[in-house]
Design a protein around this motif. Structure first.
Motif, PDB file in Angstrom:
ATOM      1  N   PRO A  52       0.744  -1.571   0.095  1.00 55.10           N
ATOM      2  CA  PRO A  52      -0.224   0.403   0.253  1.00 55.10           C
ATOM      3  C   PRO A  52       1.161   1.369  -0.131  1.00 55.10           C
ATOM      4  O   PRO A  52       0.584   2.735   0.001  1.00 55.10           O
ATOM      5  CB  PRO A  52      -0.620   0.088   1.542  1.00 55.10           C
ATOM      6  N   GLN A  53       2.027   1.151  -0.142  1.00 53.49           N
ATOM      7  CA  GLN A  53       2.880   2.258  -0.017  1.00 53.49           C
ATOM      8  C   GLN A  53       3.154   3.307  -0.854  1.00 53.49           C
ATOM      9  O   GLN A  53       3.183   2.506  -2.013  1.00 53.49           O
ATOM     10  CB  GLN A  53       4.331   1.771   0.836  1.00 53.49           C
ATOM     11  N   GLY A  54       2.809   4.519  -1.074  1.00 50.14           N
ATOM     12  CA  GLY A  54       3.672   5.715  -1.882  1.00 50.14           C
ATOM     13  C   GLY A  54       4.145   6.421  -1.587  1.00 50.14           C
ATOM     14  O   GLY A  54       4.144   6.699  -0.366  1.00 50.14           O
ATOM     15  N   LEU A  55       4.427   6.603  -2.027  1.00 57.02           N
ATOM     16  CA  LEU A  55       5.767   8.360  -1.822  1.00 57.02           C
ATOM     17  C   LEU A  55       4.465   9.514  -2.601  1.00 57.02           C
ATOM     18  O   LEU A  55       4.066   9.254  -3.446  1.00 57.02           O
ATOM     19  CB  LEU A  55       6.447   8.500  -2.581  1.00 57.02           C
ATOM     20  N   TYR A  56       4.402  11.011  -2.004  1.00 60.41           N
ATOM     21  CA  TYR A  56       4.107  11.845  -2.368  1.00 60.41           C
ATOM     22  C   TYR A  56       4.910  12.606  -2.147  1.00 60.41           C
ATOM     23  O   TYR A  56       5.802  13.725  -1.090  1.00 60.41           O
ATOM     24  CB  TYR A  56       2.833  12.105  -1.023  1.00 60.41           C
ATOM     25  N   TRP A  57       4.745  13.983  -3.238  1.00 56.60           N
ATOM     26  CA  TRP A  57       5.781  15.533  -2.956  1.00 56.60           C
ATOM     27  C   TRP A  57       4.944  16.145  -3.859  1.00 56.60           C
ATOM     28  O   TRP A  57       3.556  15.920  -4.183  1.00 56.60           O
ATOM     29  CB  TRP A  57       7.744  15.393  -3.955  1.00 56.60           C
ATOM     30  N   LEU A  58       5.530  17.317  -4.156  1.00 58.31           N
ATOM     31  CA  LEU A  58       5.164  18.368  -4.937  1.00 58.31           C
ATOM     32  C   LEU A  58       5.661  18.280  -6.165  1.00 58.31           C
ATOM     33  O   LEU A  58       7.110  18.696  -6.291  1.00 58.31           O
ATOM     34  CB  LEU A  58       4.894  19.940  -4.333  1.00 58.31           C
ATOM     35  N   LYS A  59       4.547  18.418  -7.306  1.00 63.95           N
ATOM     36  CA  LYS A  59       5.871  18.877  -8.310  1.00 63.95           C
ATOM     37  C   LYS A  59       6.840  19.514  -8.710  1.00 63.95           C
ATOM     38  O   LYS A  59       7.500  19.543  -9.480  1.00 63.95           O
ATOM     39  CB  LYS A  59       4.475  18.136  -9.931  1.00 63.95           C
ATOM     40  N   SER A  60       6.071  20.704  -7.990  1.00 61.57           N
ATOM     41  CA  SER A  60       7.246  22.187  -8.311  1.00 61.57           C
ATOM     42  C   SER A  60       7.745  21.932  -7.439  1.00 61.57           C
ATOM     43  O   SER A  60       9.026  22.664  -7.903  1.00 61.57           O
ATOM     44  CB  SER A  60       6.014  23.208  -7.546  1.00 61.57           C
ATOM     45  N   SER A  61       8.745  21.022  -6.725  1.00 61.57           N
ATOM     46  CA  SER A  61       9.851  20.634  -5.904  1.00 61.57           C
ATOM     47  C   SER A  61      10.760  20.122  -6.914  1.00 61.57           C
ATOM     48  O   SER A  61      12.288  20.151  -6.781  1.00 61.57           O
ATOM     49  CB  SER A  61       9.903  20.443  -4.858  1.00 61.57           C
ATOM     50  N   GLY A  62      10.282  19.513  -7.885  1.00 66.29           N
ATOM     51  CA  GLY A  62      11.616  19.319  -9.162  1.00 66.29           C
ATOM     52  C   GLY A  62      11.196  17.976  -8.973  1.00 66.29           C
ATOM     53  O   GLY A  62      12.471  16.960  -9.178  1.00 66.29           O
ATOM     54  N   ILE A  63      11.204  17.209  -7.964  1.00 64.77           N
ATOM     55  CA  ILE A  63      11.168  15.624  -7.612  1.00 64.77           C
ATOM     56  C   ILE A  63      10.196  14.677  -8.280  1.00 64.77           C
ATOM     57  O   ILE A  63       9.118  15.335  -8.659  1.00 64.77           O
ATOM     58  CB  ILE A  63      10.586  15.141  -6.648  1.00 64.77           C
ATOM     59  N   LYS A  64      11.060  14.075  -9.222  1.00 65.65           N
ATOM     60  CA  LYS A  64       9.913  13.235 -10.208  1.00 65.65           C
ATOM     61  C   LYS A  64      10.071  11.651 -10.303  1.00 65.65           C
ATOM     62  O   LYS A  64       9.653  11.115 -10.680  1.00 65.65           O
ATOM     63  CB  LYS A  64      11.047  13.373 -11.514  1.00 65.65           C
ATOM     64  N   SER A  65      11.419  11.539  -9.212  1.00 65.02           N
ATOM     65  CA  SER A  65      11.990   9.400  -8.951  1.00 65.02           C
ATOM     66  C   SER A  65      12.278   9.501  -7.685  1.00 65.02           C
ATOM     67  O   SER A  65      12.690  10.776  -7.332  1.00 65.02           O
ATOM     68  CB  SER A  65      12.114   9.322 -10.272  1.00 65.02           C
ATOM     69  N   ASP A  82      -0.202  19.775  -8.435  1.00 69.86           N
ATOM     70  CA  ASP A  82       0.444  19.852  -8.173  1.00 69.86           C
ATOM     71  C   ASP A  82       1.426  18.615  -7.484  1.00 69.86           C
ATOM     72  O   ASP A  82       1.995  18.639  -6.950  1.00 69.86           O
ATOM     73  CB  ASP A  82       1.268  20.967  -7.275  1.00 69.86           C
ATOM     74  N   MET A  83       0.074  17.285  -6.969  1.00 71.38           N
ATOM     75  CA  MET A  83       1.102  16.678  -6.207  1.00 71.38           C
ATOM     76  C   MET A  83       1.429  15.892  -7.556  1.00 71.38           C
ATOM     77  O   MET A  83       1.155  14.877  -8.838  1.00 71.38           O
ATOM     78  CB  MET A  83      -0.576  15.019  -6.000  1.00 71.38           C
ATOM     79  N   GLY A  84       2.948  15.003  -6.561  1.00 71.36           N
ATOM     80  CA  GLY A  84       3.530  13.999  -7.193  1.00 71.36           C
ATOM     81  C   GLY A  84       3.414  12.285  -6.870  1.00 71.36           C
ATOM     82  O   GLY A  84       2.888  12.940  -5.593  1.00 71.36           O
ATOM     83  N   PHE A  85       3.265  11.509  -7.504  1.00 68.92           N
ATOM     84  CA  PHE A  85       2.605  10.596  -6.407  1.00 68.92           C
ATOM     85  C   PHE A  85       4.233   9.213  -7.989  1.00 68.92           C
ATOM     86  O   PHE A  85       3.479   9.451  -8.630  1.00 68.92           O
ATOM     87  CB  PHE A  85       1.282  10.375  -6.608  1.00 68.92           C
ATOM     88  N   LEU A  86       4.546   8.328  -6.089  1.00 72.37           N
ATOM     89  CA  LEU A  86       4.697   6.873  -7.004  1.00 72.37           C
ATOM     90  C   LEU A  86       4.234   5.782  -6.628  1.00 72.37           C
ATOM     91  O   LEU A  86       4.772   6.125  -4.739  1.00 72.37           O
ATOM     92  CB  LEU A  86       6.203   6.791  -7.117  1.00 72.37           C
ATOM     93  N   ALA A  87       3.645   5.065  -6.892  1.00 75.97           N
ATOM     94  CA  ALA A  87       3.305   3.629  -6.274  1.00 75.97           C
ATOM     95  C   ALA A  87       4.764   2.548  -5.593  1.00 75.97           C
ATOM     96  O   ALA A  87       5.383   2.946  -6.682  1.00 75.97           O
ATOM     97  CB  ALA A  87       2.087   3.150  -6.290  1.00 75.97           C
ATOM     98  N   TRP A  88       4.789   1.867  -4.013  1.00 75.96           N
ATOM     99  CA  TRP A  88       6.378   0.909  -4.151  1.00 75.96           C
ATOM    100  C   TRP A  88       5.973   0.179  -5.185  1.00 75.96           C
ATOM    101  O   TRP A  88       6.742   0.227  -5.213  1.00 75.96           O
ATOM    102  CB  TRP A  88       5.875   1.095  -2.388  1.00 75.96           C
ATOM    103  N   ARG A  89       4.686  -0.180  -6.002  1.00 78.81           N
ATOM    104  CA  ARG A  89       4.619  -1.251  -6.380  1.00 78.81           C
ATOM    105  C   ARG A  89       4.866  -0.843  -7.636  1.00 78.81           C
ATOM    106  O   ARG A  89       5.462  -2.457  -8.374  1.00 78.81           O
ATOM    107  CB  ARG A  89       3.390  -1.902  -6.275  1.00 78.81           C
ATOM    108  N   ASP A  90       4.353  -0.469  -8.018  1.00 79.12           N
ATOM    109  CA  ASP A  90       5.498   0.635  -9.281  1.00 79.12           C
ATOM    110  C   ASP A  90       6.627   1.049  -9.590  1.00 79.12           C
ATOM    111  O   ASP A  90       7.038   0.912 -10.556  1.00 79.12           O
ATOM    112  CB  ASP A  90       4.449   1.488  -9.998  1.00 79.12           C
TER     113      ASP A  90
END
Length: 326
Positions: free
Chosen positions: A105-118, A192-200
């Protein structure tokens, strides 16, 4: 598109009440949509009819549930399976008896405007979550799977309820959260939500599983079997018709909102579904996946003392006529 037969549970649930066995069940966190089946089965008297006096204790992270259940303070708990394996390696007396999250169920969340992509972009960044959060236990595996040093991030201790506000205010750069509250992050962070599911992101170990204290289990196998069978029937019933289940959760936890927890539950259904829960049995720990999870934990996180993974779980109490919908 349906659950297979629930008939196997009808006789069980209609059985005469037996002498009551007290079970104080500690959750992984505060009650939410993912916990609806336990409250529904309790409200309907299913546990009581099987001689179980169930007390549901709010949790404060998988680490606490593992610690308390492993030490015998609670006979039954709910915790992230990878953390359970780490705990067993440290000497915790635990056996997993029912899998809830077939997918991480784990996911990472950040703001796209922060420059984080991965994941790689998190090096040098501040990740905020509670110290007892299961994501911290598994972080080294995710980091190594994505080619960065696990120690390259800065962990910030914050309360679970402060995660979203901390991301919005930029006091942290990223946080972790379970997918079943994805809609809350989406609503608050918008485009502006950045998201990455750990399963992906190359890491999909089993998530939350029901665990029992090993010594209690040996002395109370009949009660453990009844608890698992009632719980399996409850999860099946909630997939088939979620409304009364979510209502039972809300009735028992007055601060919760029905619509929000219904959305939560629908996301939980995604996490519950894999080929084994659909084709073999709802709640199963597949031996092949468990062996792979053990190898992953051993390689990326480390085990203080290796053990036989076959002793860390059992599927013996599952009704194999009950499967996740396809």
């Amino acid at each position: 598109m349906r659950l297979l037969s629930l008939a196997g549970g009808i006789a069980l649930l209609a059985a005469p009440a037996a002498a009551q066995t007290k079970i104080n069940f500690i959750l992984n966190w505060i009650a939410g949509g993912d916990h609806a089946p336990y409250y529904y089965a309790k409200k309907e008297g299913w546990y009581a009819k099987q001689g179980i006096d169930l007390e549901i204790e709010q949790g404060k992270g998988s680490a606490l549930a593992i610690q308390k259940t492993g030490a015998g303070a609670n006979p039954v708990g709910l915790a992230d399976m990878a953390g359970v394996l780490v705990g067993i390696g440290k000497g915790a007396d635990l056996v997993a008896v029912y899998n809830v999250y077939a997918n991480s169920p784990q996911g990472l969340y950040w703001l796209k405007s922060s420059g984080i992509k991965s994941v790689k972009d998190l090096a040098g960044k501040r990740i905020g979550n509670p110290p007892g959060d299961g994501a911290r236990i598994m972080w080294p595996a995710l980091a190594k799977a994505n080619g960065i040093d696990p120690k390259s991030v800065i962990w910030v201790n914050i309360d679970a309820n402060a995660k979203l506000a901390a991301v919005k205010s930029k006091t942290i750069d990223a946080t972790t959260s379970f997918y079943n509250i994805h809609h809350v992050f989406q609503r608050e962070l918008g485009d502006d939500m950045g998201f990455l599911a750990w399963r992906d992101a190359g890491l999909n170990p089993y998530g939350n599983s029901i665990i029992v204290n090993g010594a209690w289990f040996k002395a109370n196998k009949a009660a453990a079997e009844k608890f698992v069978k009632v719980t399996q029937k409850a999860f099946a019933a909630c997939v088939a018709k979620p409304e009364p289940c979510v209502q039972a959760l809300v009735d028992a936890n007055g601060a919760l909102k029905f619509d929000n927890e219904m959305t939560n539950w629908k996301l939980v259904e995604v996490l519950m579904s894999d080929k084994f829960s659909r084709d073999v049995a709802l709640g199963i720990h597949d031996p092949g996946r468990m062996a792979a999870d053990y190898a992953l934990v051993k390689e990326y996180i480390g085990l203080d003392k290796p053990f036989d993974i076959k002793n860390a779980y059992t599927n013996d109490f599952l009704d194999k006529s009950i499967k996740m919908k396809k």
